[in-house]
Design an enzyme around this catalytic site. Structure first.
Site, PDB file in Angstrom:
ATOM      1  N   HIS A 139      43.968 -34.876 145.966  1.00  0.00           N
ATOM      2  CA  HIS A 139      43.091 -34.771 144.807  1.00  0.00           C
ATOM      3  C   HIS A 139      41.974 -33.761 145.073  1.00  0.00           C
ATOM      4  CE1 HIS A 139      40.386 -35.912 141.530  1.00  0.00           C
ATOM      5  NE2 HIS A 139      41.398 -36.583 140.994  1.00  0.00           N
ATOM      6  N   ASN A 141      38.901 -33.555 143.884  1.00  0.00           N
ATOM      7  CA  ASN A 141      37.588 -34.170 144.085  1.00  0.00           C
ATOM      8  C   ASN A 141      37.597 -35.186 145.221  1.00  0.00           C
ATOM      9  OD1 ASN A 141      38.011 -33.579 141.008  1.00  0.00           O
ATOM     10  ND2 ASN A 141      35.782 -33.451 141.322  1.00  0.00           N
ATOM     11  N   ASN A 151      26.395 -28.628 144.896  1.00  0.00           N
ATOM     12  CA  ASN A 151      24.984 -28.327 145.107  1.00  0.00           C
ATOM     13  C   ASN A 151      24.617 -28.096 146.568  1.00  0.00           C
ATOM     14  OD1 ASN A 151      24.971 -28.775 142.406  1.00  0.00           O
ATOM     15  ND2 ASN A 151      23.729 -30.642 142.470  1.00  0.00           N
ATOM     16  N   SER A 328      29.766  22.682 141.519  1.00  0.00           N
ATOM     17  CA  SER A 328      29.557  23.002 140.114  1.00  0.00           C
ATOM     18  C   SER A 328      30.869  23.381 139.453  1.00  0.00           C
ATOM     19  CB  SER A 328      28.569  24.167 139.988  1.00  0.00           C
ATOM     20  OG  SER A 328      28.471  24.585 138.646  1.00  0.00           O
ATOM     21  N   SER A 329      30.966  23.021 138.191  1.00  0.00           N
ATOM     22  CA  SER A 329      32.137  23.416 137.396  1.00  0.00           C
ATOM     23  C   SER A 329      31.958  24.798 136.787  1.00  0.00           C
ATOM     24  CB  SER A 329      32.365  22.401 136.280  1.00  0.00           C
ATOM     25  OG  SER A 329      31.233  22.361 135.416  1.00  0.00           O
ATOM     26  N   LYS A 334      28.633  27.195 144.695  1.00  0.00           N
ATOM     27  CA  LYS A 334      27.543  26.219 144.815  1.00  0.00           C
ATOM     28  C   LYS A 334      28.043  24.969 145.529  1.00  0.00           C
ATOM     29  CE  LYS A 334      23.797  24.275 142.021  1.00  0.00           C
ATOM     30  NZ  LYS A 334      23.853  22.842 142.351  1.00  0.00           N
ATOM     31  N   VAL A 335      27.280  24.505 146.501  1.00  0.00           N
ATOM     32  CA  VAL A 335      27.608  23.285 147.248  1.00  0.00           C
ATOM     33  C   VAL A 335      26.398  22.366 147.205  1.00  0.00           C
ATOM     34  CG1 VAL A 335      28.274  22.315 149.474  1.00  0.00           C
ATOM     35  CG2 VAL A 335      29.190  24.533 148.762  1.00  0.00           C
ATOM     36  N   ASN A 336      26.608  21.132 146.842  1.00  0.00           N
ATOM     37  CA  ASN A 336      25.509  20.182 146.660  1.00  0.00           C
ATOM     38  C   ASN A 336      25.424  19.178 147.813  1.00  0.00           C
ATOM     39  OD1 ASN A 336      24.925  21.356 144.188  1.00  0.00           O
ATOM     40  ND2 ASN A 336      26.270  19.967 143.062  1.00  0.00           N
TER      41      ASN A 336
END
Length: 470
Positions: A139, A141, A151, A328-329, A334-336
């Site tokens: 069971h 429970n 609790n 960037s697209s 460009k490299v971030n």
């Protein structure tokens, strides 16, 4: 996979579903689900976010149920064979084999009762499958939940899950970041650069000193997180409904917690006051606060890396960051600083998570906190997020960090703050006049000082040597 027990106990099956019954009546449950009526009601009541409890939480939940079964067997609460089947099924929960049977939304009843019952039902049904007979029902429970309550179980699970996640995920990641920062600091010890306050030129320093400061921040953050994580070693288990331990036999918590300690390799102990342990979530709030402090430190480090690597030609450019992907697209070449941006975003999210945990801590009322799922969700999310972001930042950014020593040297020579070293010899006002003239004419401080013959050339060269100023 079908639930265990006899056909009568499972209820008559219809197409794709079976009938389950609990204290509120009958519910239709998917035929292949290991959960029962209580879980099904929660599925229907809480279609909130689609977000489930994470793996660390379910692992800890399985461990608690296994330890409870062993303790109940030792105390004669459960027959040893029943406890053994429960323990075996609980281990499968801990190991992740039954994750598909934990469908509940993390936003649910504030005590986490639905997820505790989800575990009870899954473990009971899986235990009957493993047993493979039509013996009396196990069971949810009476057997799986014996000597427990949602609790005390859910606060216990939160403590174990968060502490284990700290030790197994976050602390190793912070150690890795500290180590690579310390290695880079040593490598950059000879690179003299401009120090900056208020984002403005200040006196010289070495790049090694700057990176070493970051390493120390990480080391201190690690110490604070580890200390707060170990503050979760005290467990609520044994308090049951309100902290009095009703329906929990003497010795249960001690035995179950000893089992949890044995299997984890970390010491846990029973709460010295169960009313505090269940009415509040103070240790979890404390840990969340230290995670926030770590996130603040990490944000600073990530942002500094981004600033020092800015450019490459029109920014500061003292650091060269690993080029990981096009930035960037539209702008070719460009490299971030993507890994620094990942770290700072993750850090910002942890600050937000901490606000939710703090609000969850405020929800302790009388003998129970009723924001337990919210606390669990945000606390564990912060640990996991920081662990991942920190390790990626260490491995994919800091480990490949390079210094542009020539750029750093050129910026030092252009700095007007070299004048600071002249103040003890010629006074603040005279040094300021030299700096202002150099700024106005575009010349270096060294050139103006030589022209004005403020000091002999040899002394001037010594005072304006940036290596002597660090």
């Amino acid at each position: 996979m079908s639930a265990g027990g006899t056909r009568r106990e499972r209820g008559e099956s219809t197409a794709g579903v079976r009938r389950e019954r609990d204290s509120m009546g009958e519910v239709l449950v998917p035929s292949d689900a290991l959960w029962g009526a209580s879980t099904q009601r929660a599925i229907e009541n809480f279609p909130v976010s689609g977000e489930r409890f994470p793996r660390r939480f379910l692992e800890a939940l399985g461990r608690v149920k296994e330890a409870a079964a062993r303790a109940n067997a030792a105390l004669g609460v459960l027959p040893s064979d029943v406890a053994d089947w429960i323990a075996r099924a609980a281990d499968e929960v801990a190991e992740g084999a039954l994750d598909a049977h934990f469908p509940l939304d993390v936003f649910q009843t504030g005590s986490g009762t639905s997820t505790n019952m989800n575990a009870n039902e899954v473990i009971a049904n899986r235990a009957m499958q493993l047993r493979g007979t039509d013996a009396p029902r196990i069971h949810p429970n009476d057997h799986v939940n014996a000597s427990q309550s949602s609790n005390d179980v859910i606060p216990t699970v939160i403590h174990i899950a968060a502490r284990e996640a700290v030790h197994r995920d976050l602390l190793p990641a912070l150690d890795r970041l500290h180590d690579v920062l310390a290695e880079r600091a040593a490598a950059f010890a000879g690179v003299v650069k401009v120090g900056r306050t208020h984002l403005m030129d200040a006196t010289p320093m070495t790049l090694g000193q700057e990176v070493g400061g970051w390493a120390r921040q990480v080391a201190l953050a690690r110490e604070r997180v580890a200390r707060a994580g170990d503050g979760l070693a005290e467990l609520a288990l044994g308090g049951t409904a309100v902290g009095t331990g009703i329906n929990c036999p003497p010795g249960f918590a001690k035995r179950a917690i000893a089992r949890l300690s044995e299997r984890s390799g970390r010491e846990y102990r029973e709460a010295s006051d169960h009313f505090a342990a269940q009415g509040s979530m103070d240790p979890a709030v404390s840990l969340s606060g230290e995670l926030r402090a770590a996130a603040v430190a990490l944000f600073k480090i990530g942002n500094d890396v981004r600033l020092l690597g800015s450019g490459p030609r029109t920014g500061i450019g003292e650091l060269r960051l690993p080029a990981l992907q096009p930035g960037s697209s539209i702008m070719p070449g460009k490299v971030n600083p993507v890994m620094a941006e990942v770290l700072t975003q993750a850090s910002a999210q942890v600050v937000g998570n901490d606000a939710a945990v703090a609000l969850g801590g405020l929800a302790g009322q009388l003998e129970l906190n009723t924001f337990l799922p919210l606390v669990a969700r945000n606390l564990l999310a912060s640990i996991a997020l920081l662990a991942s972001a920190v390790r990626l930042f260490a491995d994919r950014c800091i480990a490949g960090l390079e210094a542009d020593a020539a750029r750093a040297e050129a910026l030092v020579e252009q700095s007007l703050m070299l004048a600071t070293a002249l103040v003890p010899r010629i006074g603040y006002d005279a040094a300021a006049a030299l700096a202002k003239e150099a700024a106005a004419t575009g010349r270096t401080l060294r050139e103006v000082a030589r022209e004005r013959k403020v000091l002999p050339d040899a002394e001037l060269a010594t005072l304006l040597d940036p290596r002597k100023q660090v």
